[in-house]
Enzyme design. Structure first.
Site, mmCIF file in Angstrom:
data_model
loop_
_atom_site.group_PDB
_atom_site.id
_atom_site.type_symbol
_atom_site.label_atom_id
_atom_site.label_comp_id
_atom_site.label_asym_id
_atom_site.label_seq_id
_atom_site.Cartn_x
_atom_site.Cartn_y
_atom_site.Cartn_z
ATOM 1 N N ARG A 124 11.926 -5.789 4.660
ATOM 2 C CA ARG A 124 11.640 -4.353 4.539
ATOM 3 C C ARG A 124 12.583 -3.544 5.414
ATOM 4 N NH1 ARG A 124 5.795 -2.004 5.450
ATOM 5 N NH2 ARG A 124 5.948 -3.205 7.384
ATOM 6 N N ARG B 80 -9.448 1.231 8.529
ATOM 7 C CA ARG B 80 -9.006 -0.118 8.832
ATOM 8 C C ARG B 80 -10.064 -0.910 9.574
ATOM 9 N NH1 ARG B 80 -3.354 0.527 8.767
ATOM 10 N NH2 ARG B 80 -2.197 -1.383 9.100
ATOM 11 N N LYS C 265 0.834 -1.207 0.000
ATOM 12 C CA LYS C 265 0.000 0.000 0.000
ATOM 13 C C LYS C 265 0.866 1.254 0.000
ATOM 14 C CE LYS C 265 -1.916 -1.018 3.960
ATOM 15 N NZ LYS C 265 -1.253 -2.304 4.251
ATOM 16 N N ARG D 114 -0.526 -9.286 13.043
ATOM 17 C CA ARG D 114 -1.080 -8.225 12.186
ATOM 18 C C ARG D 114 -1.947 -8.818 11.079
ATOM 19 N NH1 ARG D 114 4.224 -5.364 10.568
ATOM 20 N NH2 ARG D 114 2.945 -4.063 9.194
ATOM 21 N N ARG E 269 11.339 -2.176 11.180
ATOM 22 C CA ARG E 269 10.275 -1.743 12.072
ATOM 23 C C ARG E 269 10.064 -2.745 13.207
ATOM 24 N NH1 ARG E 269 5.339 0.027 8.276
ATOM 25 N NH2 ARG E 269 4.244 -1.249 9.793
#
Ligand code: AP5
Ligand code: MG
Length: 214
Positions: free
Chosen positions: A127, A88, A13, A171, A160
């Site tokens: 990431r 969300r 996203k 998640r 992160r």
């Protein structure tokens, strides 16, 4: 043009929202980025939000809705925006619709970046993110010129806190439970579009441009 990006954590996203923002000259509004900036700045909101974020849970609706409404009321949002990570939950979507309806406006597009769970875990571990300017990289799929250093601003990159494998699974569970129902919500509203998020980043963007129009 007002756009909502839907998709699981790690679907891409943020990657695509940044490109959309650049091409269509509208702001990219990521509730995750705004929350992380608050955590870094140790604001009251940041202190409250961090507890939820680190566990892979959603931050309570009232905190996020106020924060988002404040942001979309700013002058640079007059011509539209691309929302990344909001709404969300169904209550968030309903609050957004109600706020826009009050202004005689509505969302134009909801784009679901569709990626199966199996692909997600691999993406998250690789990431790397810049907390200074918000840029995102991937050690394999989108590497920086110098390892560990942001191409855009020269800051050190981080992994992160919520990208640890056990938190990623949490998640994903939260996504299926609380966020995926938004796909049916926006389908019913007649603005849902789905793109295959397993393609490479360029092809995903091409698919999105075909939906939004050049
Ligand atoms: P947030 O920051 O929104 O995280 P998320 O939804 O979990 O999504 P990510 O940012 O992890 O993934 P992304 O889809 O943006 O993927 P990206 O482009 O980086 O939210 C974090 C937390 O904040 C939440 O858990 C919650 O606690 C809180 N929060 C935020 N908004 C909230 C709200 N509205 N309500 C309540 N709580 C909220 O891509 C991922 C990786 O894959 C990157 O490394 C990228 O380079 C790579 N990649 C991207 N596209 C491709 C591709 N096509 N092929 C290969 N690799 C790719
Ligand atoms: Mg993101």
């Amino acid at each position: 043009m007002k756009i909502i990006m839907l998709g699981a954590p790690g679907a891409g996203k943020g990657t695509q929202a940044k490109r959309i923002a650049k091409k269509y000259s509208i702001p990219h509004i990521s509730t995750g980025d705004i929350l992380r900036a608050n955590v870094k700045g140790e604001t009251e909101l940041g202190k409250k939000a961090q507890v939820f974020m680190n566990q892979g849970l959603l931050v309570p609706d009232d905190l996020v809705i106020d924060m988002l409404m404040d942001r979309i009321g700013q002058a640079d949002c007059e011509k539209g925006y691309v929302l990344d990570g909001f709404p969300r939950t169904i209550p968030q979507a309903e609050s957004l619709d109600a706020a826009l309806a009050g202004l005689g406006e509505k969302m134009d597009f909801a784009i679901d970046v569709d990626v199966p769970d199996e692909n997600i875990v691999k993406r998250m571990g690789g990431r790397r993110a810049c907390v200074n300017c918000g840029a995102t990289y991937h050690v394999e799929f989108n590497p920086t010129k110098t390892e560990g250093i942001c191409d855009a601003c020269g800051e050190k990159l981080i992994l992160r806190d919520d990208d640890k494998p056990e938190t990623v699974q949490k998640r994903l569970d939260v996504y299926h439970d609380q966020t995926q129902p938004l796909i049916a919500y926006y389908e019913k509203a007649g603005i849902l579009n789905t793109v295959d998020g397993t393609q490479n980043m360029e092809d995903v963007f091409e698919s999105i441009v075909q939906i939004l129009g050049a």
